[in-house]
Write an enzyme that holds these catalytic residues in place. Structure first.
Site, PDB file in Angstrom:
ATOM      1  N   ASN A 101      -4.247 -10.230  -1.610  1.00  0.00           N
ATOM      2  CA  ASN A 101      -3.302  -8.911  -1.458  1.00  0.00           C
ATOM      3  C   ASN A 101      -2.120  -9.461  -2.341  1.00  0.00           C
ATOM      4  OD1 ASN A 101      -0.986  -8.344   0.931  1.00  0.00           O
ATOM      5  ND2 ASN A 101      -2.060  -6.567  -0.120  1.00  0.00           N
ATOM      6  N   GLY A 102      -1.202  -8.254  -2.616  1.00  0.00           N
ATOM      7  CA  GLY A 102       0.007  -8.323  -3.322  1.00  0.00           C
ATOM      8  C   GLY A 102       0.006  -8.114  -4.793  1.00  0.00           C
ATOM      9  N   GLN A 140      -4.451  -3.793  14.010  1.00  0.00           N
ATOM     10  CA  GLN A 140      -3.671  -4.886  13.741  1.00  0.00           C
ATOM     11  C   GLN A 140      -2.499  -5.025  14.825  1.00  0.00           C
ATOM     12  OE1 GLN A 140      -0.236  -5.517  10.663  1.00  0.00           O
ATOM     13  NE2 GLN A 140      -1.728  -7.113   9.777  1.00  0.00           N
ATOM     14  N   ARG A 193       1.058  -0.845  -1.547  1.00  0.00           N
ATOM     15  CA  ARG A 193       2.226   0.060  -2.163  1.00  0.00           C
ATOM     16  C   ARG A 193       1.421   0.841  -3.062  1.00  0.00           C
ATOM     17  NH1 ARG A 193       6.553  -4.447  -2.819  1.00  0.00           N
ATOM     18  NH2 ARG A 193       4.432  -5.578  -3.334  1.00  0.00           N
ATOM     19  N   LYS A 217      -4.149 -11.692   8.725  1.00  0.00           N
ATOM     20  CA  LYS A 217      -3.626 -11.384   7.620  1.00  0.00           C
ATOM     21  C   LYS A 217      -2.278 -12.378   7.757  1.00  0.00           C
ATOM     22  CE  LYS A 217      -1.368  -7.792   4.666  1.00  0.00           C
ATOM     23  NZ  LYS A 217       0.112  -7.656   5.083  1.00  0.00           N
ATOM     24  N   MET A 244       0.377  -0.781   6.760  1.00  0.00           N
ATOM     25  CA  MET A 244       1.747  -0.689   6.415  1.00  0.00           C
ATOM     26  C   MET A 244       2.353   0.414   7.442  1.00  0.00           C
ATOM     27  SD  MET A 244       1.582   0.075   2.205  1.00  0.00           S
ATOM     28  CE  MET A 244       0.161   0.936   2.120  1.00  0.00           C
ATOM     29  N   CYS A 298       3.982 -10.705   8.724  1.00  0.00           N
ATOM     30  CA  CYS A 298       5.315  -9.911   8.754  1.00  0.00           C
ATOM     31  C   CYS A 298       6.737 -10.869   8.355  1.00  0.00           C
ATOM     32  CB  CYS A 298       5.357  -9.032   9.818  1.00  0.00           C
ATOM     33  SG  CYS A 298       6.875  -8.029   9.760  1.00  0.00           S
TER      34      CYS A 298
HETATM   35  C1  LIG Z   1       6.332  -0.100   4.036  1.00  0.00           C
HETATM   36  C2  LIG Z   1       5.468  -1.072   4.297  1.00  0.00           C
HETATM   37  C3  LIG Z   1       4.899  -1.285   5.463  1.00  0.00           C
HETATM   38  C4  LIG Z   1       4.179  -2.618   5.972  1.00  0.00           C
HETATM   39  N1  LIG Z   1       3.798  -2.771   7.049  1.00  0.00           N
HETATM   40  C5  LIG Z   1       3.126  -3.864   7.303  1.00  0.00           C
HETATM   41  C6  LIG Z   1       2.199  -4.002   8.581  1.00  0.00           C
HETATM   42  O1  LIG Z   1       2.614  -3.399   9.286  1.00  0.00           O
HETATM   43  N2  LIG Z   1       1.532  -5.082   8.715  1.00  0.00           N
HETATM   44  C7  LIG Z   1       1.112  -6.252   7.806  1.00  0.00           C
HETATM   45  O2  LIG Z   1       0.502  -7.059   7.608  1.00  0.00           O
HETATM   46  N3  LIG Z   1       1.930  -5.897   6.497  1.00  0.00           N
HETATM   47  C8  LIG Z   1       2.759  -4.841   6.067  1.00  0.00           C
HETATM   48  N4  LIG Z   1       2.871  -4.679   5.059  1.00  0.00           N
HETATM   49  C9  LIG Z   1       2.701  -5.549   3.927  1.00  0.00           C
HETATM   50  C10 LIG Z   1       1.480  -4.940   3.074  1.00  0.00           C
HETATM   51  O3  LIG Z   1       0.491  -4.701   4.042  1.00  0.00           O
HETATM   52  C11 LIG Z   1       1.208  -5.827   1.680  1.00  0.00           C
HETATM   53  O4  LIG Z   1       0.850  -7.029   2.308  1.00  0.00           O
HETATM   54  C12 LIG Z   1       2.389  -5.902   0.740  1.00  0.00           C
HETATM   55  O5  LIG Z   1       2.859  -4.424   0.443  1.00  0.00           O
HETATM   56  C13 LIG Z   1       1.753  -6.500  -0.545  1.00  0.00           C
HETATM   57  O6  LIG Z   1       0.748  -5.694  -0.788  1.00  0.00           O
HETATM   58  P1  LIG Z   1       1.064  -4.465  -2.140  1.00  0.00           P
HETATM   59  O7  LIG Z   1       1.792  -5.420  -3.116  1.00  0.00           O
HETATM   60  O8  LIG Z   1      -0.387  -3.989  -2.387  1.00  0.00           O
HETATM   61  O9  LIG Z   1       1.741  -3.383  -1.537  1.00  0.00           O
HETATM   62  C14 LIG Z   1       3.963  -3.509   4.787  1.00  0.00           C
HETATM   63  C15 LIG Z   1       4.369  -3.359   3.425  1.00  0.00           C
HETATM   64  C16 LIG Z   1       5.167  -2.166   3.166  1.00  0.00           C
HETATM   65  C17 LIG Z   1       5.398  -1.675   1.887  1.00  0.00           C
END
Ligand SMILES: Cc1cc2nc3c(=O)[nH]c(=O)nc-3n(C[C@H](O)[C@H](O)[C@H](O)COP(=O)(O)O)c2cc1C
Length: 330
Positions: free
Chosen positions: A204-205, A72, A229, A141, A19, A102
């Site tokens: 994930n998600g 990553q 999150r 990912k 993240m 992303c």
């Molecule tokens: C603040 C934030 C930053 C994120 N940055 C990245 C990132 O740098 N690389 C990535 O693959 N996903 C990124 N994501 C996506 C998360 O890795 C994840 O796929 C997404 O939040 C869904 O998972 P969750 O419901 O458990 O949050 C980001 C998500 C958030 C909320």
């Protein structure tokens, strides 16, 4: 027992999601302490890395205590991705992860991140070239697809596996969905149920309760859960899920003392790592969750999130301890 290459990551591992501006070394260390089995850095631009941009190279820092850790990277240009693999290797991570998920416009418009979901051949050939360029395990990912009409994740995952990808984490949304709606785990389960698939498939998600993690394991049959999150400002989530797996019961919420200890250490580690200004600024987003549920907390929180001076933030923590030390979290 799931394995990423030769790395044993345990039975149904919990992975801290990459993240941006969140998954930095201090936060990863806290998540690791509280039970995360694998942690990932935030995404790092391959173009930034090869230009030696300070902001990108700093993101390569890893602490020994957080291993196994994946770095990553993202990009769409073969040459830049290969050069950045060489740069990343010098930081000696355990895993290199490619971000093909992303959804942000500035990334997608360059064909990187989820943008590559429009060109699966390129996604596969980039992965293959990276696998051949390093001895470290390469993981991917990604998302389900570009949009609902173009979900081919079963085929995509198999092709990535066949060119040497060692694990795949799939966010159960399309690019077009961004973060809207609910993550759909059924297509991820189809990937796992493909009899040709033998690498770990991580879901994930929206894993935001221990029950959801159990569902991902037992109903959807996935190999592990990647958590984003739900861990922000709440690194205890990992241990809560593990405790629930073992006992079927919920751990009591962390106490005020545990929360203050985490907040203080988090801020101090962030300052030590990136200096006072950035450390104070980037730790702010965690405080809402660290102290969630305390009534009439606004005045304290405002002190934590408006001052640029670490002394003020630590003083705010002291005031919370003074005024709420007996507070029982639900
Ligand atoms: C603040 C934030 C930053 C994120 N940055 C990245 C990132 O740098 N690389 C990535 O693959 N996903 C990124 N994501 C996506 C998360 O890795 C994840 O796929 C997404 O939040 C869904 O998972 P969750 O419901 O458990 O949050 C980001 C998500 C958030 C909320």
């Amino acid at each position: 027992m799931a394995k990423i290459g030769n790395i044993d990551v345990g039975d149904f591992p919990l992975l801290l999601a990459p993240m941006e501006d969140v998954s930095d070394p201090p936060f990863r260390a806290l998540c690791k302490e509280h039970g995360a089995d694998v942690v990932y850095t935030e995404f790092i631009s391959s173009e930034g890395l090869i230009r030696d941009a300070a902001k990108s190279t700093m993101k390569l820092d890893i602490y020994e205590k957080e291993r196994p850790v994946g770095i990553q990277i993202f990009g769409a240009n073969l040459e830049s991705m290969l050069q950045s693999v060489e740069i990343v290797e010098k930081s000696n991570p355990d895993i290199i992860d490619i971000n093909f998920g992303c959804p942000v416009k500035k990334v997608v418009s360059k064909g990187a991140g989820a943008g590559i979901l429009k060109d699966i051949d390129l996604m596969v050939s980039l992965t293959e070239a990276m696998v051949k360029h390093t001895n470290l395990p390469i993981t991917v990912k990604t998302r389900l697809g570009w949009d609902n009409d173009s979900i081919k994740i079963v085929e995509v995952a198999e092709r990535l596996q066949d060119v040497g990808c060692k694990a795949i984490s799939i966010h159960g949304r399309t690019r077009v969905q961004m973060y809207k709606g609910e993550a759909d785990w059924a297509p991820i389960s189809e990937v796992k149920n493909n009899p040709r698939m033998h690498i770990p498939v991580f879901g994930n998600g929206d894993v935001d309760t221990p029950e959801r993690a159990v569902e991902m394991r037992d109903k959807f049959g996935l190999d592990g859960a990647m958590i984003g999150r739900a861990a922000i400002g709440y690194p205890w989530f990992f241990r809560e899920v593990k405790h629930y797996f073992e006992t079927g019961e919920h751990l009591p919420s962390p106490t005020m003392i545990e929360r203050l200890d985490a907040a203080r250490r988090h801020l101090q580690m962030a300052i030590d790592w990136k200096g006072e200004k950035l450390g104070v600024f980037e730790t702010r987003r965690h405080y809402t969750n660290y102290f969630k549920g305390i009534p009439h907390f606004k005045e304290y929180r405002m002190k934590m999130v408006t001052s640029d001076d670490a002394v003020d933030v630590f003083a705010a923590f002291d005031e919370v301890e003074r005024d709420f030390s007996d507070f029982q979290f639900a």
